[in-house]
Design a protein around this motif. Structure first.
Motif, PDB file in Angstrom:
ATOM      1  N   ILE A 185       0.874  -1.235   0.128  1.00  0.00           N
ATOM      2  CA  ILE A 185      -0.021  -0.014  -0.167  1.00  0.00           C
ATOM      3  C   ILE A 185       0.914   1.379  -0.206  1.00  0.00           C
ATOM      4  O   ILE A 185       1.867   1.446   0.768  1.00  0.00           O
ATOM      5  N   ILE A 186       0.823   2.158  -0.862  1.00  0.00           N
ATOM      6  CA  ILE A 186       1.491   3.262  -1.040  1.00  0.00           C
ATOM      7  C   ILE A 186       0.735   4.522  -0.372  1.00  0.00           C
ATOM      8  O   ILE A 186      -0.234   4.849  -0.973  1.00  0.00           O
ATOM      9  N   GLY A 187       0.948   5.051   0.653  1.00  0.00           N
ATOM     10  CA  GLY A 187       0.377   6.128   1.503  1.00  0.00           C
ATOM     11  C   GLY A 187      -0.542   5.526   2.670  1.00  0.00           C
ATOM     12  O   GLY A 187      -1.310   4.683   2.430  1.00  0.00           O
ATOM     13  N   ALA A 188      -0.326   6.165   3.956  1.00  0.00           N
ATOM     14  CA  ALA A 188      -1.029   5.984   5.207  1.00  0.00           C
ATOM     15  C   ALA A 188      -1.926   7.261   5.255  1.00  0.00           C
ATOM     16  O   ALA A 188      -2.004   7.711   6.319  1.00  0.00           O
ATOM     17  N   GLY A 189      -2.659   7.783   4.389  1.00  0.00           N
ATOM     18  CA  GLY A 189      -3.636   8.724   4.668  1.00  0.00           C
ATOM     19  C   GLY A 189      -5.140   8.165   4.846  1.00  0.00           C
ATOM     20  O   GLY A 189      -5.034   6.908   5.236  1.00  0.00           O
ATOM     21  N   PRO A 190      -5.987   8.765   4.928  1.00  0.00           N
ATOM     22  CA  PRO A 190      -7.245   8.010   5.095  1.00  0.00           C
ATOM     23  C   PRO A 190      -7.666   6.870   4.033  1.00  0.00           C
ATOM     24  O   PRO A 190      -8.082   5.886   4.720  1.00  0.00           O
TER      25      PRO A 190
ATOM     26  N   LEU B  85      -3.400  14.221   4.536  1.00  0.00           N
ATOM     27  CA  LEU B  85      -3.301  15.725   4.387  1.00  0.00           C
ATOM     28  C   LEU B  85      -3.830  16.022   5.858  1.00  0.00           C
ATOM     29  O   LEU B  85      -3.514  17.164   6.198  1.00  0.00           O
ATOM     30  N   TRP B  86      -4.510  15.407   6.702  1.00  0.00           N
ATOM     31  CA  TRP B  86      -4.772  15.624   7.964  1.00  0.00           C
ATOM     32  C   TRP B  86      -3.612  15.624   8.891  1.00  0.00           C
ATOM     33  O   TRP B  86      -3.944  16.333  10.037  1.00  0.00           O
ATOM     34  N   ASN B  87      -2.569  15.227   8.492  1.00  0.00           N
ATOM     35  CA  ASN B  87      -1.268  15.437   9.391  1.00  0.00           C
ATOM     36  C   ASN B  87      -0.667  16.632   9.044  1.00  0.00           C
ATOM     37  O   ASN B  87       0.147  16.761   8.041  1.00  0.00           O
TER      38      ASN B  87
ATOM     39  N   TRP C 229     -11.132  24.215   9.328  1.00  0.00           N
ATOM     40  CA  TRP C 229     -12.251  23.721   9.944  1.00  0.00           C
ATOM     41  C   TRP C 229     -13.048  22.705   8.637  1.00  0.00           C
ATOM     42  O   TRP C 229     -13.011  23.091   7.587  1.00  0.00           O
ATOM     43  N   SER C 230     -13.692  21.734   8.992  1.00  0.00           N
ATOM     44  CA  SER C 230     -14.209  20.787   8.080  1.00  0.00           C
ATOM     45  C   SER C 230     -15.194  21.398   7.253  1.00  0.00           C
ATOM     46  O   SER C 230     -15.671  22.588   7.717  1.00  0.00           O
ATOM     47  N   ASN C 231     -15.206  21.445   6.010  1.00  0.00           N
ATOM     48  CA  ASN C 231     -15.597  22.330   4.931  1.00  0.00           C
ATOM     49  C   ASN C 231     -17.241  21.330   4.771  1.00  0.00           C
ATOM     50  O   ASN C 231     -18.156  22.046   4.036  1.00  0.00           O
TER      51      ASN C 231
HETATM   52  P1  FAD Z   1      -4.291  11.879   1.350  1.00  0.00           P
HETATM   53  O1  FAD Z   1      -4.726  12.322   2.422  1.00  0.00           O
HETATM   54  O2  FAD Z   1      -3.539  12.791   0.302  1.00  0.00           O
HETATM   55  O3  FAD Z   1      -2.710  10.908   1.770  1.00  0.00           O
HETATM   56  C1  FAD Z   1      -2.166  10.275   0.776  1.00  0.00           C
HETATM   57  C2  FAD Z   1      -0.574   9.871   1.790  1.00  0.00           C
HETATM   58  O4  FAD Z   1       0.380   9.157   0.757  1.00  0.00           O
HETATM   59  C3  FAD Z   1       0.007  10.790   2.314  1.00  0.00           C
HETATM   60  O5  FAD Z   1       0.279  10.731   3.751  1.00  0.00           O
HETATM   61  C4  FAD Z   1       1.254  10.962   1.663  1.00  0.00           C
HETATM   62  O6  FAD Z   1       2.466  11.212   2.560  1.00  0.00           O
HETATM   63  C5  FAD Z   1       1.371   9.690   1.029  1.00  0.00           C
HETATM   64  N1  FAD Z   1       2.301   9.422  -0.162  1.00  0.00           N
HETATM   65  C6  FAD Z   1       2.251  10.123  -1.513  1.00  0.00           C
HETATM   66  N2  FAD Z   1       3.171   9.952  -2.120  1.00  0.00           N
HETATM   67  C7  FAD Z   1       4.039   8.890  -1.662  1.00  0.00           C
HETATM   68  C8  FAD Z   1       4.651   8.182  -1.871  1.00  0.00           C
HETATM   69  N3  FAD Z   1       5.683   8.080  -3.109  1.00  0.00           N
HETATM   70  N4  FAD Z   1       5.456   7.056  -1.074  1.00  0.00           N
HETATM   71  C9  FAD Z   1       4.995   6.883  -0.041  1.00  0.00           C
HETATM   72  N5  FAD Z   1       3.913   7.448   0.335  1.00  0.00           N
HETATM   73  C10 FAD Z   1       3.526   8.568  -0.370  1.00  0.00           C
HETATM   74  N6  FAD Z   1     -12.131  15.948   3.100  1.00  0.00           N
HETATM   75  C11 FAD Z   1     -13.135  15.967   4.128  1.00  0.00           C
HETATM   76  O7  FAD Z   1     -13.770  15.199   4.201  1.00  0.00           O
HETATM   77  N7  FAD Z   1     -13.503  17.131   4.924  1.00  0.00           N
HETATM   78  C12 FAD Z   1     -12.476  18.362   4.814  1.00  0.00           C
HETATM   79  O8  FAD Z   1     -12.829  19.296   5.541  1.00  0.00           O
HETATM   80  C13 FAD Z   1     -11.645  18.218   3.783  1.00  0.00           C
HETATM   81  N8  FAD Z   1     -10.552  19.298   3.614  1.00  0.00           N
HETATM   82  C14 FAD Z   1      -9.662  19.211   2.764  1.00  0.00           C
HETATM   83  C15 FAD Z   1      -8.753  20.429   2.580  1.00  0.00           C
HETATM   84  C16 FAD Z   1      -7.843  20.409   1.634  1.00  0.00           C
HETATM   85  C17 FAD Z   1      -7.006  21.659   1.658  1.00  0.00           C
HETATM   86  C18 FAD Z   1      -7.499  19.218   0.809  1.00  0.00           C
HETATM   87  C19 FAD Z   1      -6.454  19.563   0.081  1.00  0.00           C
HETATM   88  C20 FAD Z   1      -8.476  18.417   1.067  1.00  0.00           C
HETATM   89  C21 FAD Z   1      -9.295  18.332   1.908  1.00  0.00           C
HETATM   90  N9  FAD Z   1     -10.151  17.229   2.097  1.00  0.00           N
HETATM   91  C22 FAD Z   1     -11.314  17.021   2.929  1.00  0.00           C
HETATM   92  C23 FAD Z   1     -10.287  15.788   1.211  1.00  0.00           C
HETATM   93  C24 FAD Z   1      -9.007  15.139   1.003  1.00  0.00           C
HETATM   94  O9  FAD Z   1      -8.685  14.636   0.087  1.00  0.00           O
HETATM   95  C25 FAD Z   1      -9.467  13.759   2.165  1.00  0.00           C
HETATM   96  O10 FAD Z   1     -10.139  13.939   3.304  1.00  0.00           O
HETATM   97  C26 FAD Z   1      -8.403  12.727   2.304  1.00  0.00           C
HETATM   98  O11 FAD Z   1      -7.393  13.257   3.074  1.00  0.00           O
HETATM   99  C27 FAD Z   1      -7.804  11.873   1.026  1.00  0.00           C
HETATM  100  O12 FAD Z   1      -7.138  10.855   1.640  1.00  0.00           O
HETATM  101  P2  FAD Z   1      -5.988   9.984   0.661  1.00  0.00           P
HETATM  102  O13 FAD Z   1      -5.467   8.927   1.713  1.00  0.00           O
HETATM  103  O14 FAD Z   1      -6.701   9.396  -0.281  1.00  0.00           O
HETATM  104  O15 FAD Z   1      -4.915  10.910   0.416  1.00  0.00           O
END
Ligand code: FAD
Ligand code: NA0
Length: 453
Positions: free
Chosen positions: A7-12, A46-48, A71-73
């Motif tokens: 898995i690439i990425g530990a976001g949501p 992104l939340w980090n 703040w959450s949108n």
């Molecule tokens: P991300 O959160 O982007 O996580 C991706 C992860 O992958 C990151 O930790 C990154 O470091 C890692 N990564 C990237 N490339 C690599 C690599 N090559 N190797 C290893 N790791 C890597 N959503 C809501 O529900 N409510 C909100 O209020 C809201 N506000 C937002 C505000 C902003 C400014 C933005 C830009 C987005 C917002 N969002 C909001 C939407 C947001 O996209 C999601 O909430 C969520 O963060 C997406 O999760 P994700 O895991 O798909 O991506």
């Protein structure tokens, strides 16, 4: 040999995948060997929040696009996990639009509880991926950033969860090179304090422009102008905020707009969106799309049609977020576990085309909400992800749009009822417009003391 899943990425999205496998394991299933690579030092995507811009400690492009005072949108009731409610996490009702640290705490609570941290290699970047036809495996080159070492590992399935709101789309406007003030992309925006008593120009007419705009207003900007390319956001803006058509060029600190008007600015923020960017993937494995509700070439919005061992999570434009990533992850898990069989490539493409046609028929935001609701429902019904009453969630999204339209400065004071628990959200102790402190501690203040579950 056990299957290996990378898995690439530990976001949501990446965390949703880990949680999906954990939940199967807790039900007695044998799960594959899983490794999640995260280039940051902590999870949450992104939340980090990071104060950094440009490159990080180890020279990697900074992923974070979130800012202080975010703040959450959307109402939190629309993103609530079906298997981990706000009640379970906080032990008492909280408001419907919490600030970032509070939602970050909620995301962490669920994964802390099921011990998935051990699966994650932090400070590790995916550098390159190759698919080997002979072994039918992905060969992934990784870099351990802290130790400055590269190494390669093989995986049967690769899950791309690296997000798509991190690499700026940065347009050029004639004369911008001579603009004497600050020019930045929303990706590098970290707080509106710098705009106090300044005249700020924001290019774009979507969420970033809207939110950075109202935040700049809230934090004391002298004036905020939003410049749109296609359509204005069209809110009833407070005095000091306005929308104008697209910027054509700069002359020094004077911006000229396509309606012939001109104005002087101290700062320009490009709220012009992001690129889907996968620098670690070769051309033939890359998802190439603009930000839309249904990218082409991925079956059920998840499986790369040319090679379904490659899985993309969270690549759509998002009304639904955390719970949509969950249903995608549950579905991907069940295919990997062999519980769901994918149809052949042609059938898959037919299904993709069907969704693309539906997406093309969307005419307004309500249609888009219904579209994504139908998408989430389809995936939710295919797995054992706990059921969510999605009609209620869709109704909340539509109400949110109305509330924003009614008062863009006060919609965050509204409260809604949880679809999962029926709990009515609490009113925050301070109106959003007056609340200048977005810390977790301040948010939780003046609350009855109750034990965290
Ligand atoms: P991300 O959160 O982007 O996580 C991706 C992860 O992958 C990151 O930790 C990154 O470091 C890692 N990564 C990237 N490339 C690599 C690599 N090559 N190797 C290893 N790791 C890597 N959503 C809501 O529900 N409510 C909100 O209020 C809201 N506000 C937002 C505000 C902003 C400014 C933005 C830009 C987005 C917002 N969002 C909001 C939407 C947001 O996209 C999601 O909430 C969520 O963060 C997406 O999760 P994700 O895991 O798909 O991506
Ligand atoms: P986002 O607003 O950063 O939200 C991302 C915008 O950029 C569109 O308005 C587009 O106009 C415009 N644009 C693109 N190129 C342009 C150019 N050359 N000239 C002028 N305008 C240009 O990006 P998008 O993709 O929605 O819009 C691009 C995500 O961040 C969203 O999912 C949102 O939920 C999230 N976000 C959340 C929050 C909060 O929660 C705050 C900010 C962002 P056009 O003409 O294509 O319409 C508080």
């Amino acid at each position: 040999m056990k299957l290996r899943v990378g898995i690439i990425g530990a976001g949501p999205s990446g965390l949703a995948q880990l949680r999906a496998f954990k939940s199967a394991e807790m039900k007695g299933e044998t799960i594959p060997e899983i490794v999640c690579f995260e280039k940051q030092a902590d999870w949450g995507g992104l939340w980090n929040y990071t104060w950094r811009t440009g490159v990080g400690k180890y020279g990697e492009p900074i992923h974070g696009s979130m800012y202080r005072y975010l703040w959450s949108n959307g109402p939190k009731e629309c993103l609530e996990f079906a298997d981990y409610t706000f009640d379970e996490h906080f032990g008492r009702p909280i408001s419907s639009y919490p600030p970032r640290p509070v939602l970050f705490d909620y995301i962490q609570g669920r994964v802390d509880k099921c011990n998935v941290r051990d699966y994650i290699r932090f400070n590790t970047t995916a550098r390159w991926v190759e698919y080997k036809e002979d072994t039918k495996q992905f060969s992934v080159v990784l870099e351990d950033l802290a130790h400055n070492k590269t190494y390669t590992e093989e995986f049967d399935y690769l899950i791309v969860a690296s997000g798509h709101f991190s690499t700026p789309n940065m347009p050029y406007f004639e004369g911008i090179e001579e603009f004497p003030g600050l020019i930045m992309h929303a990706h590098d925006f970290r707080g509106a304090d710098i705009f106090r008593d300044k005249d700020v120009l924001l290019i774009g007419s979507s969420y970033s422009a809207e939110d950075i705009g109202v935040q700049s207003f809230k934090h004391g900007a002298r004036s905020v102008t939003l410049s749109y390319r296609s359509n204005p956001i069209g809110m009833d803006w407070p005095e000091g905020m306005k929308e104008v058509p697209l910027l054509t060029h700069f002359e020094g600190d004077i911006a000229h707009f396509s309606d012939g008007t001109q104005e002087r600015y101290d700062a320009v923020v490009m709220c012009t969106g992001y690129q889907h960017k996968f620098p670690y993937l070769p051309d033939e494995l890359r998802l190439k799309t603009r930000n839309c509700l249904y990218p082409d070439k991925i079956y059920k919005g998840v499986f790369f049609n040319d090679l379904p061992q490659l899985i993309y999570l969270g690549m759509q434009d998002q009304y639904y977020t955390f719970n949509m990533f969950d249903v995608q992850a549950w579905y991907a898990r069940d295919v990997i576990q062999g519980k769901i069989q994918l149809p052949g490539k042609e059938e898959r493409q037919k299904d993709i085309n069907l969704w693309l046609n539906k997406a093309a028929a969307n005419k307004n935001h309500d249609d888009e909400i219904d579209f994504q609701t139908a998408y989430v429902r389809e995936l939710m019904n295919m797995t054992d992800y706990p059921e969510i009453d999605l009609d209620k969630v869709a109704a909340l999204f539509k109400q949110w749009l109305l509330d924003k339209e009614e008062d863009i400065l006060r919609y965050r004071d509204k409260t809604y009822t949880s679809v999962m628990t029926g709990t009515e959200a609490a009113r925050h102790h301070t109106r959003w417009l007056d609340e200048m402190d977005d810390s977790f501690e301040r948010y939780m203040q003046e609350a009855p003391v109750m034990e965290r579950v």
